[in-house]
Write an enzyme that holds these catalytic residues in place. Structure first.
Site, PDB file in Angstrom:
ATOM      1  N   TYR A  65      49.054  27.757 -33.066  1.00  0.00           N
ATOM      2  CA  TYR A  65      47.899  27.951 -31.874  1.00  0.00           C
ATOM      3  C   TYR A  65      48.308  27.355 -30.598  1.00  0.00           C
ATOM      4  O   TYR A  65      48.231  27.487 -29.483  1.00  0.00           O
ATOM      5  CB  TYR A  65      46.532  27.493 -32.260  1.00  0.00           C
ATOM      6  N   ASP A 123      41.750  34.861 -26.052  1.00  0.00           N
ATOM      7  CA  ASP A 123      42.552  34.506 -24.772  1.00  0.00           C
ATOM      8  C   ASP A 123      41.260  34.290 -23.733  1.00  0.00           C
ATOM      9  O   ASP A 123      40.144  34.412 -23.939  1.00  0.00           O
ATOM     10  CB  ASP A 123      43.470  35.445 -24.267  1.00  0.00           C
ATOM     11  N   HIS A 165      35.009  35.122 -31.814  1.00  0.00           N
ATOM     12  CA  HIS A 165      35.855  34.541 -32.679  1.00  0.00           C
ATOM     13  C   HIS A 165      36.648  33.302 -32.212  1.00  0.00           C
ATOM     14  O   HIS A 165      37.573  32.851 -32.586  1.00  0.00           O
ATOM     15  CB  HIS A 165      37.063  35.559 -32.885  1.00  0.00           C
ATOM     16  N   SER A 206      40.784  47.687 -33.381  1.00  0.00           N
ATOM     17  CA  SER A 206      41.265  48.650 -34.814  1.00  0.00           C
ATOM     18  C   SER A 206      39.977  48.902 -35.545  1.00  0.00           C
ATOM     19  O   SER A 206      40.019  50.038 -36.291  1.00  0.00           O
ATOM     20  CB  SER A 206      42.151  47.943 -35.364  1.00  0.00           C
ATOM     21  N   ASN A 253      40.875  53.635 -26.998  1.00  0.00           N
ATOM     22  CA  ASN A 253      42.087  53.087 -27.904  1.00  0.00           C
ATOM     23  C   ASN A 253      43.121  53.896 -27.497  1.00  0.00           C
ATOM     24  O   ASN A 253      43.170  55.203 -27.099  1.00  0.00           O
ATOM     25  CB  ASN A 253      41.442  53.150 -29.460  1.00  0.00           C
ATOM     26  N   ALA A 311      44.301  51.359 -22.098  1.00  0.00           N
ATOM     27  CA  ALA A 311      43.070  50.808 -21.504  1.00  0.00           C
ATOM     28  C   ALA A 311      43.437  50.502 -20.227  1.00  0.00           C
ATOM     29  O   ALA A 311      42.554  50.626 -19.233  1.00  0.00           O
ATOM     30  CB  ALA A 311      42.654  49.339 -22.272  1.00  0.00           C
TER      31      ALA A 311
HETATM   32  N1  APR Z   1      45.082  50.392 -24.869  1.00  0.00           N
HETATM   33  C1  APR Z   1      43.944  50.325 -25.749  1.00  0.00           C
HETATM   34  N2  APR Z   1      44.003  50.299 -26.895  1.00  0.00           N
HETATM   35  C2  APR Z   1      45.203  49.449 -27.360  1.00  0.00           C
HETATM   36  C3  APR Z   1      46.332  49.215 -26.493  1.00  0.00           C
HETATM   37  C4  APR Z   1      46.286  49.548 -25.137  1.00  0.00           C
HETATM   38  N3  APR Z   1      46.859  49.345 -24.265  1.00  0.00           N
HETATM   39  N4  APR Z   1      47.118  48.594 -27.180  1.00  0.00           N
HETATM   40  C5  APR Z   1      46.940  48.485 -28.511  1.00  0.00           C
HETATM   41  N5  APR Z   1      45.597  49.087 -28.798  1.00  0.00           N
HETATM   42  C6  APR Z   1      44.842  49.011 -29.815  1.00  0.00           C
HETATM   43  C7  APR Z   1      45.284  49.428 -31.098  1.00  0.00           C
HETATM   44  O1  APR Z   1      45.538  50.906 -31.323  1.00  0.00           O
HETATM   45  C8  APR Z   1      44.694  48.828 -31.893  1.00  0.00           C
HETATM   46  O2  APR Z   1      43.499  49.764 -32.627  1.00  0.00           O
HETATM   47  O3  APR Z   1      44.116  48.258 -29.975  1.00  0.00           O
HETATM   48  C9  APR Z   1      43.692  47.651 -31.420  1.00  0.00           C
HETATM   49  C10 APR Z   1      44.147  46.342 -31.677  1.00  0.00           C
HETATM   50  O4  APR Z   1      43.918  46.197 -33.155  1.00  0.00           O
HETATM   51  P1  APR Z   1      44.108  44.742 -33.636  1.00  0.00           P
HETATM   52  O5  APR Z   1      45.469  44.416 -33.655  1.00  0.00           O
HETATM   53  O6  APR Z   1      43.661  44.847 -35.168  1.00  0.00           O
HETATM   54  O7  APR Z   1      43.094  43.497 -32.937  1.00  0.00           O
HETATM   55  P2  APR Z   1      41.512  43.396 -33.156  1.00  0.00           P
HETATM   56  O8  APR Z   1      40.547  44.693 -33.497  1.00  0.00           O
HETATM   57  O9  APR Z   1      40.990  42.859 -31.865  1.00  0.00           O
HETATM   58  O10 APR Z   1      41.418  42.620 -34.422  1.00  0.00           O
HETATM   59  C11 APR Z   1      40.004  42.027 -34.829  1.00  0.00           C
HETATM   60  O11 APR Z   1      41.025  40.588 -36.392  1.00  0.00           O
HETATM   61  O12 APR Z   1      42.974  39.348 -36.922  1.00  0.00           O
HETATM   62  C12 APR Z   1      41.618  39.363 -36.665  1.00  0.00           C
HETATM   63  O13 APR Z   1      40.107  37.723 -35.554  1.00  0.00           O
HETATM   64  C13 APR Z   1      41.288  38.522 -35.298  1.00  0.00           C
HETATM   65  O14 APR Z   1      39.823  39.120 -33.470  1.00  0.00           O
HETATM   66  C14 APR Z   1      40.801  39.608 -34.362  1.00  0.00           C
HETATM   67  C15 APR Z   1      40.220  40.508 -35.267  1.00  0.00           C
END
Ligand code: APR
Length: 244
Positions: free
Chosen positions: A55, A96, A111, A179, A203, A221
């Protein structure tokens, strides 16, 4: 105005174009670490220094990262809605500070935050921008029991009361770059859709819970959110997904 209160849920995808890696990649690793090692209380107990280093490195790296067009468009949406007596609440799973750097407010970090540390002894947390490790003393109780102020797997997300209120009060739900596999955030859309509210997904590819959304806008996005915001503010209506 057709919509008075918009609830926006953001995930790692909104910060991807700012150069912050998403969590779930094909190899299942997060910045070359297993999630269990760096994002669970058990991992921290096993190897606190590894978790602090992880971190600390991320905190330093995010310092130079800037909000992208999606963060900035949300700020514009928030300002314009407020001028029209509306409201935008941003609930983020991200640790962030890019929503803040983009000058958004009403941002709920469910989170936790990289720029905060938490004392395991007295339970108090406070703003922190430097490195932290087993020698860092709590400014309140003096114990050397500081940890990153991050909600790890198996822990209860922050601000759930405020989030629940926003879920009940909003009339439009928007999820961006998440996701849809981590609960409770992944379940917010189901509450909103059961109440008959429009639920919009932004997404790159359909998320795990995509079927619950009423509208799915696919693409980066940084491109889709500014286009959506401009259309929405001009027409007071939701654009057709094929139009963005
Ligand atoms: N624009 C839109 N979507 C995007 C882009 C982009 N440029 N790049 C990636 N993605 C999408 C991916 O397709 C994916 O579905 O963003 C999503 C990111 O998914 P994760 O990595 O699983 O992140 P998140 O859903 O925020 O995770 C949730 O899980 O690990 C824990 O606590 C952590 O807050 C986090 C939580």
């Amino acid at each position: 105005m057709r919509y008075q209160h918009i609830l926006v849920l953001t995930g790692a995808g909104i910060s991807a174009e700012s150069g912050i890696p998403v969590f779930r990649s094909e190899d299942g690793l997060w910045e070359n670490h297993r999630v269990e090692d760096v994002a669970t209380p058990e991992g921290f107990e096993r190897n606190p220094q590894l978790v602090h280093d992880f971190y600390n490195q991320m905190r330093q790296s995010v310092k130079s990262k800037q909000p992208n067009a999606a963060h900035l468009a949300l700020t514009k949406l928030q300002r314009e809605m407020e001028q029209r007596q509306g409201r935008v609440t941003i609930v983020t799973q991200n640790i962030d500070d890019l929503h803040e750097k983009a000058q958004s407010h009403d941002v709920i970090h469910m989170h936790g935050e990289l720029n905060s540390i938490l004392c395991s002894h007295c339970g108090k947390s406070y703003e922190w921008h430097e490195d932290c490790d087993g020698t860092t003393e709590c400014k309140f109780c003096g114990h050397k029991t500081m940890r990153p102020d991050i909600v790890w797997f198996g822990e209860i997300p922050y601000h759930m009361d405020a989030i629940e209120r926003a879920i009940m009060q909003c009339d439009l739900f928007i999820a961006i770059g998440t996701s849809g596999v981590v609960y409770p955030a992944a379940g917010f859309v189901s509450y909103c859709s059961r109440q008959g509210k429009p639920c919009l997904e932004f997404n790159l590819t359909p998320s795990a819970n995509s079927g619950v959304f009423t509208h799915s806008y696919l693409g980066k996005a940084g491109t889709t959110i500014p286009a959506f915001v401009d259309y929405f503010l001009e027409h007071d209506a939701l654009p057709d997904p094929s139009a963005l």
